[in-house]
Structures are given as structure tokens and as C-alpha cells.
Design a protein around this motif. Structure first.
Motif: not given
Ligand code: ADP
Length: 243
Positions: A83-99
Motif C-alpha cells: 500500500l503506497d509502496g509499503i509492504d504491509t505483510g512485514r508490519l507489526p499489527d500496531h503499524a498496520r493499524t496506523a497505516l
């Protein structure tokens, strides 16, 4: 052995103006069951900045599954979602929620407005956890309501607004955080034809102004508004090819 660094949630800057907002690389989701259900089969998809894309399919075809994955409400069981060039699968839950909170504005069929709050408060509340000071929140909420043609109804509670106006408030709420993507789930599903037409006209206007709009629907008439339409059948997402 050195400790591995945590994945970097920062976007890849600078981004090209028509860089993909959504990029699916063999994204799939299988519900575990039993029995397992392949609700979204492996698919590649690119949605660029400023596109108006509709996704149409019958009930049970996988639309909600697609919406949940694209909206970062659910994680794919295979593949990579950028999403917007950010690999969402590599993010911890809190960072996905913030994104999700920062980059995606959601619009639902049933508006989800607080009935005892004015249109202005409903929109301003969307920024409550974004550390925006109250005066600035109200200022931005008023501007968002003006953008959807409701600058004259900021003090009205939802019960005093038509269905189309309520959905406009919900769209203003989705826009106020300046998202990259407006993700709409059956946005006209609860509206009569006149109100539905006014909401679709607003989505057209927002698209013309540069917003990336993704609408999920079972209604072929609504789907026809997209400049690009995807179909989903039995979990298979495809580009609709027009003659
Ligand atoms: P649509 O939104 O097009 O109606 P869905 O994405 O809700 O379709 O469902 C796609 C398929 O996945 C259907 O066969 C549905 O029964 C199944 N499904 C949806 N949610 C779950 C779940 N949580 N567990 C197992 N199967 C599910």
C-alpha cells in the motif's frame, strides 16, 4: 549473531505521481475452515493514484474478502500487499493499524454516524486520535463538509439529513484524514435512486479532483461508474475487458 532489525514502516519516498496505491502480488486468502474456503484466489492487481476502480460480483463471490484485504482489515494468507509502496505483510499489527488509519478512508453502506452528534462533530471525531488540536479538527471538518457540498448543514444531526446527505457526511469523515485511498463498500446500497445518483456524482467529482477511489458493489449500474471495473467470481478477481 546480530539481532535482525525490525521492518521499516516508512514509505519509499519520493513517490512517482502515478505510483501504485495498491499493489497485490499473488495475494490470496483462504479461510482455514474446516473445510478451507479459497475466498480470494492468487491475484495480481495494480491500482494507480487517481484511478476510479469498481469491483463487482454476486453475493458470496469474494467481494468482502477482497475489501477486507485491501482495507488492511484482514491479512492475506499468501502473497504480498503493498500500500503506497509499503509492504504491509512485514508490519507489526500496531503499524498496520496506523497505516490503515492514515492512508485509507472507509465508506460503508450503513453510514455509521453517531446519531446524537452534529455532522461537524461526526467528521471531527475521525481525527480524535490523530493528535490534531481541537480547533484544527473543527476547521478541517468544516472544509471536508464543504468539499462534499454540506457546508450549510454542519450543525445538523444525522436524523435531520437525507440518506444521501448522511452518506456525504460519511464521505467527508473518510476524507478528513487526507487518505491515499477512498474505499467504499456498497456506498449507495441504502439509498433511493436520486440519493444514490448524488453520491455517485460526488465520487466522480472526488475522482476528478485526483482522489483514488475503489468501490465494491453487487450493482452493475454502480460498477459502470468506474473508469475501470474488476469482476470477482468464486474468488477469482479479473479485469473486466470492454469491447
Ligand atoms: P461477498 O462479499 O461477495 O458476498 P465473501 O467475501 O463474504 O463474499 O465470501 C466469499 C466466500 O468465503 C464465500 O464462500 C463465503 O461463504 C466464504 N467466507 C466468508 N467469510 C468466511 C469465514 N470467516 N470463514 C469461512 N468462510 C468464509
Amino acid at each position: 549473531m546480530p539481532r535482525r532489525r525490525r521492518p521499516e514502516p516508512a514509505p519509499a519516498h519520493p513517490r512517482h505521481p502515478d505510483a501504485p496505491v495498491i499493489e497485490f502480488r499473488q495475494v490470496a486468502l483462504t479461510y482455514p475452515g474446516p473445510p478451507p474456503v479459497e475466498a480470494l484466489r492468487p491475484c495480481d492487481l495494480t491500482v494507480r493514484r487517481g484511478e476510479f476502480v469498481t469491483v463487482v460480483g454476486p453475493s458470496g463471490s469474494g467481494k468482502s474478502t477482497f475489501l477486507n484485504v485491501a482495507g488492511l482489515l484482514d491479512s492475506p494468507t499468501a502473497g504480498h500487499y503493498l500500500l503506497d509502496g509499503i509492504d504491509t505483510g512485514r508490519l507489526p499489527d500496531h503499524a498496520r493499524t496506523a497505516l490503515r488509519g492514515r492512508r485509507i478512508g472507509f465508506v460503508f453502506q450503513s453510514f455509521h454516524l453517531l446519531s446524537h452528534r452534529s455532522a461537524l462533530e461526526n467528521v471531527a471525531l475521525a481525527m480524535l486520535y490523530a493528535s490534531v488540536p481541537r480547533t484544527e479538527r473543527l476547521h478541517r471538518a468544516r472544509a471536508a463538509l464543504e468539499q462534499v457540498g454540506l457546508g450549510h448543514r454542519t450543525g445538523a444531526v444525522p436524523g435531520r439529513l437525507s440518506g444521501g446527505e448522511r452518506q456525504r457526511v460519511a464521505i467527508a469523515r473518510a476524507l478528513v484524514g487526507r487518505p491515499s485511498l477512498l474505499l467504499c463498500d456498497e456506498p449507495t446500497g441504502n439509498l433511493d435512486s436520486a440519493n444514490a445518483a448524488s453520491v455517485l456524482a460526488l465520487l466522480d467529482e472526488l475522482h476528478t479532483a485526483g482522489m483514488t477511489v475503489l468501490v465494491i458493489t453487487h450493482d452493475a449500474g454502480v460498477a459502470a461508474h468506474g473508469h475501470r471495473t474488476l469482476t470477482v467470481h468464486d474468488g477469482v478477481l479479473r479485469e473486466r475487458v470492454t469491447a
